[in-house]
Write a protein that holds these residues in place. Structure first.
Motif, PDB file in Angstrom:
ATOM      1  N   ARG A   1       0.816  -1.218   0.000  1.00 45.20           N
ATOM      2  CA  ARG A   1       0.000   0.000   0.000  1.00 45.20           C
ATOM      3  C   ARG A   1       0.851   1.270   0.000  1.00 45.20           C
ATOM      4  N   PRO A   2       1.866   1.410   0.880  1.00 44.53           N
ATOM      5  CA  PRO A   2       2.697   2.622   0.821  1.00 44.53           C
ATOM      6  C   PRO A   2       3.432   2.775  -0.509  1.00 44.53           C
ATOM      7  N   VAL A   3       3.848   1.648  -1.085  1.00 47.82           N
ATOM      8  CA  VAL A   3       4.537   1.707  -2.380  1.00 47.82           C
ATOM      9  C   VAL A   3       3.601   2.242  -3.455  1.00 47.82           C
ATOM     10  N   LEU A   4       2.366   1.726  -3.491  1.00 48.65           N
ATOM     11  CA  LEU A   4       1.398   2.177  -4.488  1.00 48.65           C
ATOM     12  C   LEU A   4       0.980   3.629  -4.246  1.00 48.65           C
ATOM     13  N   HIS A   5       0.823   3.983  -2.975  1.00 42.83           N
ATOM     14  CA  HIS A   5       0.427   5.355  -2.643  1.00 42.83           C
ATOM     15  C   HIS A   5       1.502   6.347  -3.096  1.00 42.83           C
TER      16      HIS A   5
ATOM     17  N   LEU B   1      16.975  -6.265 -11.605  1.00 41.70           N
ATOM     18  CA  LEU B   1      17.436  -6.383 -10.223  1.00 41.70           C
ATOM     19  C   LEU B   1      18.686  -5.543  -9.976  1.00 41.70           C
ATOM     20  N   LEU B   2      19.596  -5.535 -10.945  1.00 46.67           N
ATOM     21  CA  LEU B   2      20.812  -4.745 -10.788  1.00 46.67           C
ATOM     22  C   LEU B   2      20.492  -3.252 -10.728  1.00 46.67           C
ATOM     23  N   TRP B   3      19.671  -2.779 -11.680  1.00 44.47           N
ATOM     24  CA  TRP B   3      19.290  -1.376 -11.656  1.00 44.47           C
ATOM     25  C   TRP B   3      18.462  -1.056 -10.412  1.00 44.47           C
ATOM     26  N   GLY B   4      17.633  -2.016  -9.983  1.00 43.90           N
ATOM     27  CA  GLY B   4      16.845  -1.812  -8.771  1.00 43.90           C
ATOM     28  C   GLY B   4      17.718  -1.625  -7.548  1.00 43.90           C
ATOM     29  N   TRP B   5      18.733  -2.464  -7.418  1.00 44.75           N
ATOM     30  CA  TRP B   5      19.650  -2.343  -6.285  1.00 44.75           C
ATOM     31  C   TRP B   5      20.408  -1.022  -6.336  1.00 44.75           C
ATOM     32  N   LEU B   6      20.863  -0.655  -7.525  1.00 48.41           N
ATOM     33  CA  LEU B   6      21.641   0.581  -7.668  1.00 48.41           C
ATOM     34  C   LEU B   6      20.808   1.803  -7.319  1.00 48.41           C
ATOM     35  N   THR B   7      19.622   1.911  -7.902  1.00 47.05           N
ATOM     36  CA  THR B   7      18.780   3.083  -7.631  1.00 47.05           C
ATOM     37  C   THR B   7      18.314   3.116  -6.183  1.00 47.05           C
ATOM     38  N   TYR B   8      18.036   1.940  -5.626  1.00 47.84           N
ATOM     39  CA  TYR B   8      17.622   1.877  -4.215  1.00 47.84           C
ATOM     40  C   TYR B   8      18.725   2.407  -3.301  1.00 47.84           C
ATOM     41  N   LYS B   9      19.958   1.993  -3.534  1.00 45.09           N
ATOM     42  CA  LYS B   9      21.056   2.417  -2.672  1.00 45.09           C
ATOM     43  C   LYS B   9      21.331   3.915  -2.808  1.00 45.09           C
ATOM     44  N   VAL B  10      21.360   4.406  -4.047  1.00 42.34           N
ATOM     45  CA  VAL B  10      21.756   5.791  -4.285  1.00 42.34           C
ATOM     46  C   VAL B  10      20.626   6.768  -3.953  1.00 42.34           C
ATOM     47  N   LEU B  11      19.435   6.520  -4.488  1.00 40.46           N
ATOM     48  CA  LEU B  11      18.368   7.508  -4.375  1.00 40.46           C
ATOM     49  C   LEU B  11      17.695   7.517  -3.006  1.00 40.46           C
TER      50      LEU B  11
ATOM     51  N   GLN C   1      17.286   3.115  10.620  1.00 40.40           N
ATOM     52  CA  GLN C   1      16.013   2.473  10.945  1.00 40.40           C
ATOM     53  C   GLN C   1      15.123   2.320   9.719  1.00 40.40           C
ATOM     54  N   LEU C   2      15.052   3.371   8.923  1.00 43.80           N
ATOM     55  CA  LEU C   2      14.221   3.301   7.723  1.00 43.80           C
ATOM     56  C   LEU C   2      14.768   2.290   6.725  1.00 43.80           C
ATOM     57  N   GLN C   3      16.078   2.197   6.627  1.00 42.37           N
ATOM     58  CA  GLN C   3      16.688   1.203   5.738  1.00 42.37           C
ATOM     59  C   GLN C   3      16.343  -0.210   6.188  1.00 42.37           C
ATOM     60  N   ARG C   4      16.353  -0.436   7.503  1.00 44.42           N
ATOM     61  CA  ARG C   4      16.022  -1.776   8.009  1.00 44.42           C
ATOM     62  C   ARG C   4      14.541  -2.095   7.818  1.00 44.42           C
ATOM     63  N   ARG C   5      13.681  -1.132   8.142  1.00 42.35           N
ATOM     64  CA  ARG C   5      12.237  -1.388   8.105  1.00 42.35           C
ATOM     65  C   ARG C   5      11.689  -1.505   6.683  1.00 42.35           C
ATOM     66  N   HIS C   6      12.247  -0.724   5.774  1.00 44.01           N
ATOM     67  CA  HIS C   6      11.646  -0.616   4.441  1.00 44.01           C
ATOM     68  C   HIS C   6      12.591  -1.066   3.331  1.00 44.01           C
ATOM     69  N   ARG C   7      13.558  -1.898   3.684  1.00 46.91           N
ATOM     70  CA  ARG C   7      14.534  -2.334   2.680  1.00 46.91           C
ATOM     71  C   ARG C   7      13.862  -2.983   1.479  1.00 46.91           C
TER      72      ARG C   7
ATOM     73  N   SER D   1      10.689  -2.830   0.491  1.00 45.03           N
ATOM     74  CA  SER D   1       9.839  -1.908  -0.250  1.00 45.03           C
ATOM     75  C   SER D   1      10.676  -1.037  -1.186  1.00 45.03           C
ATOM     76  N   MET D   2      11.800  -0.541  -0.680  1.00 51.03           N
ATOM     77  CA  MET D   2      12.668   0.285  -1.517  1.00 51.03           C
ATOM     78  C   MET D   2      13.267  -0.517  -2.657  1.00 51.03           C
ATOM     79  N   LEU D   3      13.646  -1.763  -2.370  1.00 55.90           N
ATOM     80  CA  LEU D   3      14.172  -2.612  -3.440  1.00 55.90           C
ATOM     81  C   LEU D   3      13.100  -2.894  -4.481  1.00 55.90           C
ATOM     82  N   LEU D   4      11.860  -3.042  -4.045  1.00 53.72           N
ATOM     83  CA  LEU D   4      10.759  -3.250  -4.989  1.00 53.72           C
ATOM     84  C   LEU D   4      10.583  -2.030  -5.889  1.00 53.72           C
TER      85      LEU D   4
END
Length: 282
Positions: free
Chosen positions: A3-7, A166-176, A192-198, A200-203
C-alpha cells in the motif's frame, strides 16, 4: 508493504507532470550527451577497431556468424564489434546520467516533495554531498562489475531482463534512498528506515529498473542500431533521465512519508510513556 509503495507511486506520477519536474530532465540530459559526445568522438571508432581486430585474431566471427544468420543479418563481421562497443558504452552513459540526477536533481526533487506534502518535517541533515558521492562511487563500481559479469545472460532475454532489472533496482535503491533522506533524516533514522523498508525500496528500484530496461529495445535493431547509434544513444539517455527523475520522485515520496510516520509514532510513544509516568506518580 504494497500500500505505501502504491500510494507513493500515485503521488510520484502526479509530481512528474509538474513543469518543474519535467524541466529537471533537461540539464542531466545535456550534460551527459555533451560529455559522452566528446568522449565518443575520440574513442568510439578506435574501440570498434580494437574489438574487430580481437575478433579477427581469435577467429570469433566464424563462431558467432551462425547465431547472427538465424536472425537474418548475414554480416556478423560488420555488426558484432559495434554492437559490443555500444552495449559496453551505453551503461556507462546511463550511469553518468544517474550520477547527475543524484547530485543535481535529487535535492530539487526532495525540496519539491517536502514543500508540497511535508511542510512541517524537520530537517536534521543526516547526510551530505560527500556521503552521496562516496555511496555513488562504490555502488557504481559494484554495479559495473556485476553488470559485466551478467553480460552473457543477454543472450537469454527473459533471464537477462530480470537480472538487469534487479541490478538497476539495487543501484537506484542504494543511491536515491540516501539522497531522498539526506536533508531530513538523521543517521539513526536513516538506518532504521533502511532496516524497516529495505524490501519496499528494493521493490521500487526493481520496478523502475524494469522501466529503465525499455530503452534497451532500441538496440535490438541490429545494423540499424549501429547506423543510428548517436540518435539512439541520445534518445536512450533522455528516456533514462526521465525514468530516473520519476524514480527520484517515487523514492522521495516514499521515504519522506515513512520518515514522517516514524516520527509521529515516536512522538506518540513518548507522549504515552509520559502519561503513564505521571499516572504512576499520582
Amino acid at each position: 508493504m504494497i500500500r505505501p509503495v502504491l500510494h507513493s507511486f500515485g503521488r510520484a506520477l502526479v509530481s512528474q507532470l509538474h513543469p518543474r519536474m519535467l524541466l529537471l530532465t533537461i540539464a542531466p540530459f545535456f550534460l551527459s550527451v555533451t560529455i559522452w559526445g566528446i568522449i565518443l568522438y575520440f574513442s568510439l571508432q578506435p574501440m570498434i577497431d580494437w574489438l574487430h581486430g580481437y575478433f579477427v585474431s581469435h577467429d570469433m566471427f566464424r563462431q558467432v556468424s551462425g547465431w547472427f544468420d538465424t536472425f537474418g543479418t548475414g554480416f556478423a563481421s560488420y555488426v558484432v564489434a559495434p554492437l559490443i562497443a555500444m552495449w559496453v558504452l551505453l551503461p556507462l552513459m546511463i550511469l553518468t546520467a544517474l550520477a547527475f540526477i543524484a547530485l543535481f536533481a535529487m535535492p530539487a526533487i526532495v525540496r519539491h516533495v517536502a514543500a508540497r506534502y511535508h511542510p512541517q518535517l524537520e530537517q536534521r541533515q543526516g547526510g551530505s554531498i560527500w556521503g552521496s558521492l562516496w555511496l555513488s562511487f562504490y555502488t557504481f563500481i559494484v554495479f559495473g562489475l556485476l553488470w559485466i559479469a551478467s553480460l552473457p545472460l543477454q543472450a537469454l532475454p527473459p533471464v537477462g531482463l530480470v537480472v538487469q532489472s534487479l541490478l538497476w533496482g539495487w543501484l537506484t535503491y542504494k543511491v536515491l534512498s540516501y539522497d531522498a533522506l539526506a536533508e531530513y533524516a538523521d543517521r539513526e533514522e536513516f538506518r532504521q528506515l533502511q532496516r524497516r523498508h529495505r524490501w519496499s525500496m528494493l521493490l521500487i528500484g526493481t520496478i523502475t529498473g524494469a522501466l529503465g530496461a525499455a530503452p534497451m529495445l532500441l538496440w535490438l535493431g541490429g545494423a540499424l542500431s549501429v547506423i543510428f547509434f548517436p540518435l539512439f544513444a541520445a534518445v536512450s539517455i533522455w528516456l533514462y533521465v526521465l525514468v530516473f527523475v520519476f524514480t527520484g520522485l517515487w523514492f522521495a515520496h516514499f521515504c519522506l512519508t515513512a520518515l514522517a510516520e516514524m516520527r509521529m509514532r515516536s512522538a506518540e510513544s513518548s507522549a504515552s510513556a509520559t502519561t503513564v509516568h505521571f499516572k504512576d506518580i499520582n
